[in-house]
Scaffold this motif. Structure first.
Motif, short mmCIF file in Angstrom:
data_model
loop_
_atom_site.label_atom_id
_atom_site.label_comp_id
_atom_site.label_asym_id
_atom_site.label_seq_id
_atom_site.Cartn_x
_atom_site.Cartn_y
_atom_site.Cartn_z
N MET A 75 42.90 55.18 69.42
CA MET A 75 43.32 56.51 69.04
C MET A 75 44.36 56.81 67.96
SD MET A 75 40.89 57.97 70.77
CE MET A 75 40.98 59.64 70.31
N GLY A 76 45.22 55.48 67.92
CA GLY A 76 46.09 55.65 67.01
C GLY A 76 47.40 54.81 67.63
N GLU A 77 48.57 55.22 66.67
CA GLU A 77 49.86 54.73 66.88
C GLU A 77 50.93 55.93 67.22
OE1 GLU A 77 51.71 52.45 64.11
OE2 GLU A 77 50.63 50.73 64.32
N LEU A 78 52.09 55.52 68.00
CA LEU A 78 52.84 56.22 68.47
C LEU A 78 54.12 55.57 68.18
CD1 LEU A 78 53.36 59.23 69.83
CD2 LEU A 78 53.41 57.70 72.08
N ASN A 79 54.97 56.25 67.26
CA ASN A 79 55.93 55.72 66.47
C ASN A 79 57.40 56.66 66.65
OD1 ASN A 79 54.62 53.62 65.14
ND2 ASN A 79 53.82 55.21 63.99
N ARG A 80 58.44 55.99 67.07
CA ARG A 80 59.69 56.55 67.04
C ARG A 80 60.70 55.60 66.92
NH1 ARG A 80 61.01 59.72 72.59
NH2 ARG A 80 60.95 57.48 73.53
N GLY A 81 61.44 55.83 65.76
CA GLY A 81 62.41 54.67 65.40
C GLY A 81 61.71 53.18 65.45
N ASP A 82 62.37 52.37 65.99
CA ASP A 82 61.63 51.17 65.88
C ASP A 82 60.57 50.83 66.86
OD1 ASP A 82 63.16 50.13 63.82
OD2 ASP A 82 64.94 49.46 65.27
N ASP A 83 60.31 51.80 67.69
CA ASP A 83 59.31 51.67 68.92
C ASP A 83 58.22 51.98 68.20
OD1 ASP A 83 61.24 51.02 70.79
OD2 ASP A 83 61.65 52.99 71.14
N ARG A 84 57.20 51.17 68.59
CA ARG A 84 55.86 51.36 67.95
C ARG A 84 54.59 50.96 69.32
NH1 ARG A 84 58.11 52.08 63.84
NH2 ARG A 84 57.87 51.85 61.65
N TRP A 85 53.77 51.91 69.51
CA TRP A 85 52.79 51.78 70.75
C TRP A 85 51.51 52.10 70.01
CZ3 TRP A 85 54.04 50.21 75.64
CH2 TRP A 85 55.45 50.02 75.89
N ASP A 86 50.62 51.13 70.44
CA ASP A 86 49.17 51.43 70.21
C ASP A 86 48.76 52.24 71.38
OD1 ASP A 86 48.78 50.08 67.68
OD2 ASP A 86 48.73 48.22 68.87
N VAL A 87 47.90 53.47 70.96
CA VAL A 87 47.35 54.23 71.80
C VAL A 87 45.92 54.37 71.94
CG1 VAL A 87 47.61 56.79 72.72
CG2 VAL A 87 49.42 55.45 71.61
N MET A 88 45.47 54.04 73.38
CA MET A 88 43.91 53.96 73.28
C MET A 88 43.59 54.64 74.48
SD MET A 88 43.68 49.82 72.79
CE MET A 88 45.25 49.60 73.51
N LEU A 89 42.35 55.41 74.44
CA LEU A 89 41.61 56.09 75.36
C LEU A 89 40.39 55.49 75.97
CD1 LEU A 89 41.92 58.85 76.55
CD2 LEU A 89 40.40 59.80 74.66
N GLU A 90 40.55 55.41 77.13
CA GLU A 90 39.51 54.66 78.11
C GLU A 90 38.61 55.74 78.77
OE1 GLU A 90 38.80 51.53 81.88
OE2 GLU A 90 40.90 52.35 81.05
N SER A 91 37.25 55.52 78.82
CA SER A 91 36.60 56.58 79.40
C SER A 91 35.54 55.93 80.24
CB SER A 91 35.95 57.84 78.70
OG SER A 91 35.22 56.98 77.76
#
Length: 73
Positions: A1-17
């Motif tokens: 679904m995209g990326e979540l970024n804050r400063g140096d923190d980066r998370w891949d965000v995925m949706l499972e159904s």
């Protein structure tokens, strides 16, 4: 679904159904992945169709996703 970024923190965000035949609907949960770290929510969505889950997910702001991710720590 995209990326979540804050400063140096980066998370891949995925949706499972997955289809839930008993409830005659679709359940959904959110995965957050950063390198070897994987956090996931419980089944937070229950809708009629996968498209409805995506619509509901897209209503989350970045701050709400960060709050959800922080609660999973």
């Amino acid at each position: 679904m995209g990326e979540l970024n804050r400063g140096d923190d980066r998370w891949d965000v995925m949706l499972e159904s997955v289809r839930d035949e008993e409830m005659n609907g679709v359940r959904g949960r959110i995965h957050f992945v950063c390198g070897d770290v994987h956090r996931l929510t419980g089944w937070v969505f229950l809708e009629w169709a996968e498209k409805d889950i995506e619509i509901r997910f897209n209503e989350f702001s970045a701050q709400e996703l960060w709050n959800l991710l922080d609660s999973l720590a």
